[in-house]
Write a protein that holds these residues in place. Structure first.
Motif, PDB file in Angstrom:
ATOM      1  N   PRO A 180       0.689  -1.100   0.145  1.00  0.00           N
ATOM      2  CA  PRO A 180      -0.084   0.081   0.003  1.00  0.00           C
ATOM      3  C   PRO A 180       1.085   1.235   0.198  1.00  0.00           C
ATOM      4  O   PRO A 180       0.129   2.688  -0.341  1.00  0.00           O
ATOM      5  CB  PRO A 180      -0.745  -0.344   1.526  1.00  0.00           C
ATOM      6  N   MET A 182       3.490   1.789  -1.811  1.00  0.00           N
ATOM      7  CA  MET A 182       3.351   1.950  -2.875  1.00  0.00           C
ATOM      8  C   MET A 182       1.768   2.720  -3.772  1.00  0.00           C
ATOM      9  O   MET A 182       2.771   2.639  -4.848  1.00  0.00           O
ATOM     10  CB  MET A 182       3.959   1.184  -3.735  1.00  0.00           C
TER      11      MET A 182
ATOM     12  N   ARG B  72      -5.994   5.352   4.895  1.00  0.00           N
ATOM     13  CA  ARG B  72      -5.665   4.491   4.283  1.00  0.00           C
ATOM     14  C   ARG B  72      -4.376   4.653   3.639  1.00  0.00           C
ATOM     15  O   ARG B  72      -3.535   5.529   3.114  1.00  0.00           O
ATOM     16  CB  ARG B  72      -6.324   3.643   2.737  1.00  0.00           C
ATOM     17  N   PRO B  73      -3.069   3.620   4.422  1.00  0.00           N
ATOM     18  CA  PRO B  73      -1.593   3.512   3.796  1.00  0.00           C
ATOM     19  C   PRO B  73      -1.570   3.866   1.755  1.00  0.00           C
ATOM     20  O   PRO B  73      -0.766   5.277   1.126  1.00  0.00           O
ATOM     21  CB  PRO B  73      -0.597   2.429   3.917  1.00  0.00           C
ATOM     22  N   SER B  74      -2.540   3.655   1.045  1.00  0.00           N
ATOM     23  CA  SER B  74      -2.360   3.291  -0.186  1.00  0.00           C
ATOM     24  C   SER B  74      -3.169   5.358  -0.969  1.00  0.00           C
ATOM     25  O   SER B  74      -1.801   5.678  -1.419  1.00  0.00           O
ATOM     26  CB  SER B  74      -3.037   2.367  -1.139  1.00  0.00           C
ATOM     27  N   ALA B  77       0.073   7.184  -0.181  1.00  0.00           N
ATOM     28  CA  ALA B  77       1.280   7.720  -0.863  1.00  0.00           C
ATOM     29  C   ALA B  77       0.859   8.249  -2.143  1.00  0.00           C
ATOM     30  O   ALA B  77       1.916   8.932  -2.582  1.00  0.00           O
ATOM     31  CB  ALA B  77       1.373   6.009  -1.150  1.00  0.00           C
ATOM     32  N   LEU B  78      -0.163   7.964  -2.777  1.00  0.00           N
ATOM     33  CA  LEU B  78      -0.452   8.604  -3.789  1.00  0.00           C
ATOM     34  C   LEU B  78      -0.703   9.901  -3.351  1.00  0.00           C
ATOM     35  O   LEU B  78      -1.053  11.019  -4.317  1.00  0.00           O
ATOM     36  CB  LEU B  78      -1.995   7.761  -4.583  1.00  0.00           C
ATOM     37  N   ALA B 103       5.527   1.056  -8.448  1.00  0.00           N
ATOM     38  CA  ALA B 103       4.933   2.388  -7.629  1.00  0.00           C
ATOM     39  C   ALA B 103       4.723   3.725  -8.715  1.00  0.00           C
ATOM     40  O   ALA B 103       3.548   4.961  -9.078  1.00  0.00           O
ATOM     41  CB  ALA B 103       6.477   3.031  -6.658  1.00  0.00           C
ATOM     42  N   SER B 106       1.014   3.664 -10.106  1.00  0.00           N
ATOM     43  CA  SER B 106      -0.545   3.594  -9.221  1.00  0.00           C
ATOM     44  C   SER B 106      -0.822   4.437  -9.413  1.00  0.00           C
ATOM     45  O   SER B 106      -1.612   4.121  -8.350  1.00  0.00           O
ATOM     46  CB  SER B 106       0.273   2.858  -7.622  1.00  0.00           C
ATOM     47  N   LEU B 108      -1.889   5.806 -12.467  1.00  0.00           N
ATOM     48  CA  LEU B 108      -1.954   6.201 -13.400  1.00  0.00           C
ATOM     49  C   LEU B 108      -3.723   5.579 -12.704  1.00  0.00           C
ATOM     50  O   LEU B 108      -3.978   4.990 -12.405  1.00  0.00           O
ATOM     51  CB  LEU B 108      -1.782   4.934 -14.454  1.00  0.00           C
ATOM     52  N   LEU B 169       6.225   7.202  -7.210  1.00  0.00           N
ATOM     53  CA  LEU B 169       5.470   7.968  -7.049  1.00  0.00           C
ATOM     54  C   LEU B 169       5.950  10.087  -7.237  1.00  0.00           C
ATOM     55  O   LEU B 169       4.239  10.048  -6.641  1.00  0.00           O
ATOM     56  CB  LEU B 169       5.083   7.332  -4.838  1.00  0.00           C
TER      57      LEU B 169
END
Lengths: 293, 256
Positions: A180, A182, B72-74, B77-78, B103, B106, B108, B169
């Protein structure tokens, strides 16, 4: 010799079916290290959905459309089960998730049993023909099973090795905790994994029902177990291992029936599992997990 | 312009253990911020809080003025926060190129059906993703290893790959957890130059946890010292060096 070739054709088509089902077990195991014991029952449901579609459709649905519909319905159901039953247990002990999976399987098979208490005959989806190639008999259906399975497997392999989803799937399988960070949405990857894995199981159910056209609510149990064995023999979590395991099991079954009393069949397949696991505890293509430091 | 990252009175408890208590920290854009402190001081916990692996028991974390704690972690990150780990956590079963692409990709935007069908936007996006990821590997001297599994890289190269992956990222904020772990003095001074280059080339704000004082003092504009989950000092390297509480708690006899 012709007899041997004939059995080889049978072994290949049975092996493909086991392999298709085994893929579902192994994909789910790969990302979640969990055995989806409802998979065999979803396989069974694939045959019943096909029966329903053929029986109730006002127009005669051609085979490709039927196949896609069955895969979408079973895949959707697999995804739904993951969302409702497994996801809340993601951080629970693995055994809880496994028991839940067994429970889901029993709910599916018993619901089917309550609706259809007796075995049913699978209607003919298309006109099956029998060809004689150098003394070896091969039916359109067998060719179809081999062709469709092969296409699905090549497609799956390309998807996993080449696509963005495949990369993310492999990343999640390797380390679901850092993925996650990434930007990968692990939930989405797991949902798609279930959708694809159970969709393949549904396709196998439909093809199996066409090949052995008496279908019943309990047909998923034994076949499901065998496909699970195939996945374990090949190395569970390993996609190519599942295919290899399916073929080994299909071959052993067909040739044991061809040469020994047919009641020995399951004895031999389960013994094979035991022997292979003694020498290769992680399966033929499986590798021992890395010890994390 | 407001601060890039604001940590406001964050507390993190695990049962009875208070890993972080009432932590306040502000990181303006463009600086390199060091976090030091003895083992168990809560440094990595702080990174886990920023990246969303943990949700703070109390307090708020803001990034670019927006609250990120609880997301959320994702998603975080984004939003543009990349990180590395104390023990390298690259995807060893993937190729070197795939580690970076994953990385990059993710970010796109296209649906699963498009990625299944490989149509239109997807095809171009894929070429672009490979090209940009290769550029990044080139910058890190890893392009020659693009197609081998990441497990085949040497330790130092794995560290560089992990940083490259975090940079894919396109983060505005890069969190580095002990980048010099397991390196000798010579390697550490090379790393200092390397990190300086990353900061300038990628225009990234860095927060780094590190035990090598030489690196921290040379590279960081600001330093926060943690001890038992509390911020015991905050300031420029010169101020930290002179702070009696820091000397007592941490620096002691260990540095110059």
């Amino acid at each position: 010799m012709a007899y041997f070739a004939q059995q080889a054709v049978n072994a290949i088509s049975l092996g493909f079916l086991y392999a298709l089902i085994a893929l579902g077990y192994t994909m789910v195991y790969g990302v979640l290290t969990m055995i989806n014991f409802a998979h065999g029952d979803l396989f069974m449901l694939g045959a019943f959905i096909c029966l329903l579609l053929v029986t109730f459709s006002p127009i005669a649905l051609p085979f490709p459309i039927l196949l896609v519909l069955v895969m979408l319905i079973i895949g959707g159901l697999g995804g739904l089960i993951e969302r409702l039953a497994y996801r809340p247990l993601r951080d629970a002990p693995r055994v809880s998730a496994v028991i839940t999976a067994l429970g889901c399987g029993l709910v599916i098979s018993n619901t089917t049993l309550s609706i259809s208490p007796y075995s049913r005959a699978m209607p003919e989806v298309f006109n099956d023909q029998y060809f004689n190639v150098f003394g070896v008999g091969i039916s359109t259906l067998q060719m179809l099973i081999i062709g469709v399975s092969l296409a699905l497997m090549i497609g799956l392999d390309a998807l996993i090795q080449k696509s963005r989803f495949g990369m993310a799937l492999r990343a999640v399988a390797f380390d679901a905790r850092s993925a996650p960070l990434m930007g990968i949405s692990v939930n989405r990857i797991i949902s798609l994994t279930f959708l694809i894995g159970t969709g393949l199981g549904g396709a196998a159910g439909m093809l199996y029902g066409m090949a052995f056209p008496v279908i019943s609510a309990s047909m998923g149990v034994l076949v499901g177990w065998k496909a699970f064995i195939a996945a374990v023999i090949g190395g569970i979590g390993n996609i190519r291992g599942a295919v290899l395991g399916g073929f080994i099991l299909g071959t052993v079954e067909i040739f044991s029936v061809a040469t020994l009393p047919s009641t020995y069949r399951d004895l031999i397949s389960y013994s094979l599992l035991l022997v292979i696991l003694i020498f290769k505890p992680y399966g033929i293509l499986g590798r021992a997990p890395n010890i994390k430091v | 312009m407001s601060a890039l990252l604001e940590i406001e009175d964050v507390t993190m408890r695990f049962g009875g253990l208070c890993a972080i208590s009432n932590c306040r920290m502000t990181v303006p854009a463009g600086i390199t911020h060091g976090i030091i402190g003895p083992n168990g001081a809560g440094k990595t916990t702080l990174f886990n809080l920023i990246t969303g692996i943990y949700r703070p028991t109390e307090g708020i974390i803001r990034y670019k003025g927006r609250k990120i704690s609880g997301q959320r972690p994702s998603r975080i990150a984004l939003e543009g926060i990349g990180r590395t780990f104390q023990n390298i956590r690259i995807f060893k079963s993937l190729t070197v190129l795939e580690n970076v692409r994953i990385a990059y990709d993710s970010q796109l935007r296209y649906g699963p059906m498009e990625s299944l069908m490989r149509v239109g936007r997807y095809g171009r996006a894929e070429d672009e993703s490979i090209a940009r990821s290769m550029e990044l590997l080139e910058h890190f001297g890893l392009s020659g290893f693009a197609s081998i599994p990441a497990s085949g890289l040497s330790y130092g190269s794995q560290r560089r790959l992990e940083i490259a992956r975090a940079l894919a990222l396109k983060p505005a904020l890069l969190l580095l957890d002990e980048p010099a772990a397991g390196m000798n003095t010579g390697e550490t001074s090379a790393l200092t130059e390397f990190l300086r280059d990353i900061r300038d080339h990628f225009q990234v704000t860095m927060i780094l946890i590190e035990h090598h004082m030489h690196l921290v003092m040379n590279l960081c504009d600001k330093i926060t010292v943690l001890d038992f989950g509390r911020v015991i000092a905050d300031g420029t390297p010169a101020e930290i060096r002179a702070n009696p509480r820091v000397i007592e708690a941490y620096l002691g006899e260990s540095t110059e």
